[in-house]
Design an enzyme around this catalytic site. Structure first.
Site, PDB file in Angstrom:
ATOM      1  CB  CYS A 165      -0.916  -0.010   1.075  1.00  0.00           C
ATOM      2  SG  CYS A 165      -2.508  -1.421   1.256  1.00  0.00           S
ATOM      3  NE  ARG A 176       4.775   1.720  -1.613  1.00  0.00           N
ATOM      4  CZ  ARG A 176       5.255   1.601  -0.359  1.00  0.00           C
ATOM      5  NH1 ARG A 176       7.404   2.076  -0.916  1.00  0.00           N
ATOM      6  NH2 ARG A 176       4.950   1.359   0.577  1.00  0.00           N
ATOM      7  CD1 TRP A 224      -0.173  -5.874  -3.738  1.00  0.00           C
ATOM      8  CD2 TRP A 224      -0.019  -6.916  -1.430  1.00  0.00           C
ATOM      9  NE1 TRP A 224       0.534  -6.957  -3.656  1.00  0.00           N
ATOM     10  CE2 TRP A 224       0.791  -7.138  -2.245  1.00  0.00           C
ATOM     11  CE3 TRP A 224      -0.150  -6.890   0.350  1.00  0.00           C
ATOM     12  CZ2 TRP A 224       0.953  -8.622  -2.475  1.00  0.00           C
ATOM     13  CZ3 TRP A 224       0.576  -8.188   0.109  1.00  0.00           C
ATOM     14  CH2 TRP A 224       0.546  -9.396  -0.497  1.00  0.00           C
ATOM     15  CG  ASN A 254       2.206   0.152   3.948  1.00  0.00           C
ATOM     16  OD1 ASN A 254       1.093  -0.987   4.124  1.00  0.00           O
ATOM     17  ND2 ASN A 254       3.321   0.936   4.056  1.00  0.00           N
ATOM     18  N   GLY A 255      -0.225  -1.185   6.397  1.00  0.00           N
ATOM     19  CA  GLY A 255       0.298  -2.080   7.247  1.00  0.00           C
ATOM     20  C   GLY A 255      -1.136  -3.041   8.523  1.00  0.00           C
ATOM     21  CD  GLU A 268      17.380 -12.897  -8.600  1.00  0.00           C
ATOM     22  OE1 GLU A 268      16.207 -13.742  -7.138  1.00  0.00           O
ATOM     23  OE2 GLU A 268      16.672 -12.677  -8.971  1.00  0.00           O
ATOM     24  CE  LYS A 275      13.707 -11.687 -10.687  1.00  0.00           C
ATOM     25  NZ  LYS A 275      14.285 -11.175  -9.169  1.00  0.00           N
ATOM     26  CD  GLU A 287       9.806 -11.908  -8.747  1.00  0.00           C
ATOM     27  OE1 GLU A 287       9.087 -11.282  -7.464  1.00  0.00           O
ATOM     28  OE2 GLU A 287      11.531 -11.673  -8.836  1.00  0.00           O
TER      29      GLU A 287
HETATM   30  C1  F6R Z   1      12.454 -10.742  -6.262  1.00  0.00           C
HETATM   31  C2  F6R Z   1      11.937  -9.050  -5.248  1.00  0.00           C
HETATM   32  C3  F6R Z   1      11.708 -10.058  -3.971  1.00  0.00           C
HETATM   33  C4  F6R Z   1      12.683  -9.165  -3.315  1.00  0.00           C
HETATM   34  C5  F6R Z   1      12.668  -9.350  -1.534  1.00  0.00           C
HETATM   35  C6  F6R Z   1      12.680  -8.415  -0.729  1.00  0.00           C
HETATM   36  O1  F6R Z   1      12.154  -9.865  -7.803  1.00  0.00           O
HETATM   37  O2  F6R Z   1      11.924  -8.216  -5.836  1.00  0.00           O
HETATM   38  O3  F6R Z   1      11.582 -10.723  -3.972  1.00  0.00           O
HETATM   39  O4  F6R Z   1      13.891  -9.081  -3.576  1.00  0.00           O
HETATM   40  O5  F6R Z   1      10.991  -9.019  -1.484  1.00  0.00           O
HETATM   41  O6  F6R Z   1      13.302  -6.791  -0.681  1.00  0.00           O
HETATM   42  P1  F6R Z   1      14.387  -6.107  -0.472  1.00  0.00           P
HETATM   43  O7  F6R Z   1      15.477  -6.260  -0.883  1.00  0.00           O
HETATM   44  O8  F6R Z   1      13.471  -4.351  -1.085  1.00  0.00           O
HETATM   45  O9  F6R Z   1      14.253  -6.354   1.271  1.00  0.00           O
END
Ligand code: F6R
Length: 589
Positions: free
Chosen positions: A2, A27, A74, A100-101, A466, A470, A473
């Protein structure tokens, strides 16, 4: 996750809020809405869908008023419906809120409020905020006291902003464990969940910290603690760079960010020598080191573990932030936590850091968003310095994280040769990007595919994980990453005629063994896509990568995997920038 936003100033609020709300789109969200206040009335419009669509069919910009609040939702509690979209109104429509939360005790609070004849219009946890404020406002007589009485009732995480029909000259807010900042302009002020929302209007920000209440009007701001006691907070100048979020000539932010890597990898190396020294010292002196992260950043942490072992001869623990609690009892003031997070706002990592701090551990953060909650709670931080990442899926931040981890580990080992090699990587990255047609042809073959596997050993194993993340998602194809050595321990049972497997197999110490795994796969009919600097007749498709020192292969071999996922998404008409159900900053647990 959010996004919240508020504006009070001299210009009509709605058109500005709609424009700025779009800066929070990255976001991740499923619905949006705004509320404005004028002539003793709150005007509100909200719906499910994208900001542009909602703005046009509900004519959002026509809402009148010089103060207003806005939100991208969200969903966490309550389905994706127009009623559950924010803002939410109190029963009498005098107060509107965005949140948000997650309010953990919302069920109990809702029951209490319903017993006092409050009627609810949504199935969200957030709506209770409007009703609690309504109850408290008359008795309190002012906004800060009303918010103070409200937050005393709440447990959970929240940043919320409230608009009052009876006092259109102020907007109030509170924060606990969700990001919130104030933007200070000229005769206008803002609240937002991230600086990027208001940065093209002002670069002066005040960070609202946990357990603080804030109030803005056209002239300034006020911050108090949860009991309403005034606090002295100073504005900070935030980097203008965060406003640089154009797609340029690329079709998507994700594509742009993949292509930026030839420069961003180098930028990860621009570090203040004193800071690198301080972090190296911290790690060298620690009795125990824990690398913690989530998602893609966790894959970077897995590679960081290998680099620290190989170069710095340090054996470290790696933990998902959300699983870190299990290690709590081993933490003390001789422990160092390396928290790796692009956004610095991931709720899981902030919670893990909180646990570590309580136990006296030191916290080193590797972050991209320098004005984030994590950067303000750690002892030392290093920036991966890759600029704003807008695509929901992490791409350039990952290569920057692993470049920095490699650099840090080699500096700890006083292995300076490595920096020159790291800098030469840029050209090699361009070389890979120039092959995107080859990658696209491979992605085209995934059209009818429902499952896909990625294998690699040693430093290539985190990259296999990874690559699979990718692919899932961006393209929604089910994918699994595994150590090539583990295939025979179970997953080989799923390999049949034409099962696609991406083999990460550059020429290093793991080469022959991974090639053996490829043979085993081929014997069962798999279709193998080799990613390597050395071709083999075993591969059905081949993506060539340049030769680099062995420890640097991960940095370049992940790039074709990002492209593969990107093109697979396009083939399937998925929007690579905004994968369904996902959010860029995961600010709830
Ligand atoms: C995948 C992706 C997420 C973030 C995860 C951690 O493409 O973007 O898996 O890596 O939510 O996010 P950060 O690095 O912002 O803590």
């Amino acid at each position: 996750m959010c996004g919240i936003l508020a504006y009070i100033g001299r210009e009509p609020a709605a058109p500005l809020l709609v424009r700025l709300l779009k800066k929070l789109e990255y976001r991740g969200y499923d619905s949006a809405g705004i509320a404005t206040v004028i002539d003793s009335a709150i005007h509100m419009a909200k719906d499910v869908g994208r900001v542009d669509e909602i703005a046009s069919h509900l004519d959002l910009t026509s809402l009148r008023g010089f103060g207003g609040i806005a939100h991208t939702r969200w969903a966490t509690h309550g389905g994706v419906t127009p009623e559950n979209a924010h803002p939410h109104l109190s029963c009498d429509g005098r107060i509107a809120i965005v949140h948000n939360g997650i309010i953990d005790n919302y069920k109990k609070l809702r029951e209490e409020l319903e017993n006092r004849n409050h009627s609810f219009r949504s199935g969200t946890d957030s709506e209770i905020l409007a009703h609690l404020l309504e109850d408290n406002y008359d008795r309190a007589g002012n906004e800060i006291t009303a918010v103070s009485k409200t937050v005393q009732k709440l447990s959970g995480s929240y940043a919320f902003v409230a608009l009052f029909r009876q006092n259109p000259d102020v907007i109030a807010a509170a924060r606990k464990d969700s990001p919130l900042m104030i933007g200070l302009g000229d005769g206008e002020n803002f609240f937002a969940s991230d600086v990027g929302a208001f940065i093209d209007r002002t670069d002066r920000a005040v960070f609202v910290d946990n357990r603080e209440i804030a109030l803005i009007n056209t002239q300034g701001f006020k911050v108090t603690d949860f009991n309403g006691v005034s606090l002295r907070k100073l504005p900070t100048d935030v980097a203008r760079e965060v406003s640089d979020v154009s797609r340029e000539d690329f079709a998507h932010f994700t594509e742009k960010e993949i292509h930026e890597q030839s420069q961003t990898i180098n930028r990860a190396l621009i570090q203040t020598p004193e800071k690198i020294l301080a972090v190296s010292k911290e790690l060298a002196q620690a009795e125990r080191i824990y690398l913690i992260a989530s998602g893609t950043s966790y894959h970077a942490a897995l590679l960081g573990k290998i680099y620290l072992a190989k170069f710095a001869r340090r054996v470290v623990e790696v933990s998902l932030s959300s699983e870190f609690r299990d290690l709590e009892e081993f933490l003390d003031d001789h422990s160092v936590i390396v928290a790796i997070s692009q956004s610095g706002e991931t709720a899981d990592i902030l919670e893990a850091v909180g646990i570590a701090r309580q136990r006296g551990a030191r916290v080193v953060a590797l972050i991209n968003a320098e004005e984030s909650s994590l950067s303000r709670t750690c002892d030392l931080s290093l920036s991966i310095n890759c600029g704003p990442e807008i695509g929901v899926a992490a791409t350039k931040s990952f290569t920057s994280q692993i470049t920095l981890l490699n650099f840090l580990a080699s500096q700890m080992a006083q292995k300076r040769r490595n920096q020159v090699e790291l800098e030469a990587l840029s050209k090699k990255v361009d070389n890979i990007l120039a092959q995107d047609k080859v990658v696209r042809r491979v992605a085209h073959k995934f059209n009818a595919v429902s499952d896909l596997y990625f294998i690699g050993r040693g430093v290539h194993y985190p990259i296999a994980l990874e690559g699979a993340l990718k692919m899932k998602e961006l393209s929604y194809i089910h994918a699994e990453g595994l150590s090539a050595g583990e295939l025979k321990h179970g997953t080989l049972a799923l390999v049949t005629e034409n099962t696609p497997v991406v083999a990460l197999n550059p020429e290093d110490a793991t080469y022959e063994e991974t090639l053996n795994s490829v043979s085993e796969l081929k014997a069962r009919g798999a279709r193998v896509i080799g990613v390597s600097n050395r071709v083999s007749t075993l591969y059905d498709d081949f993506i060539q990568i340049p030769s680099v020192p062995n420890d640097l292969f991960p940095i370049i071999e992940v790039i074709p995997l990002q492209l593969l996922a990107y093109y697979a998404a396009l083939e399937r008409q998925a929007d690579p920038d905004y994968p369904r159900n996902l959010a860029k900053s995961v600010t709830v647990k």
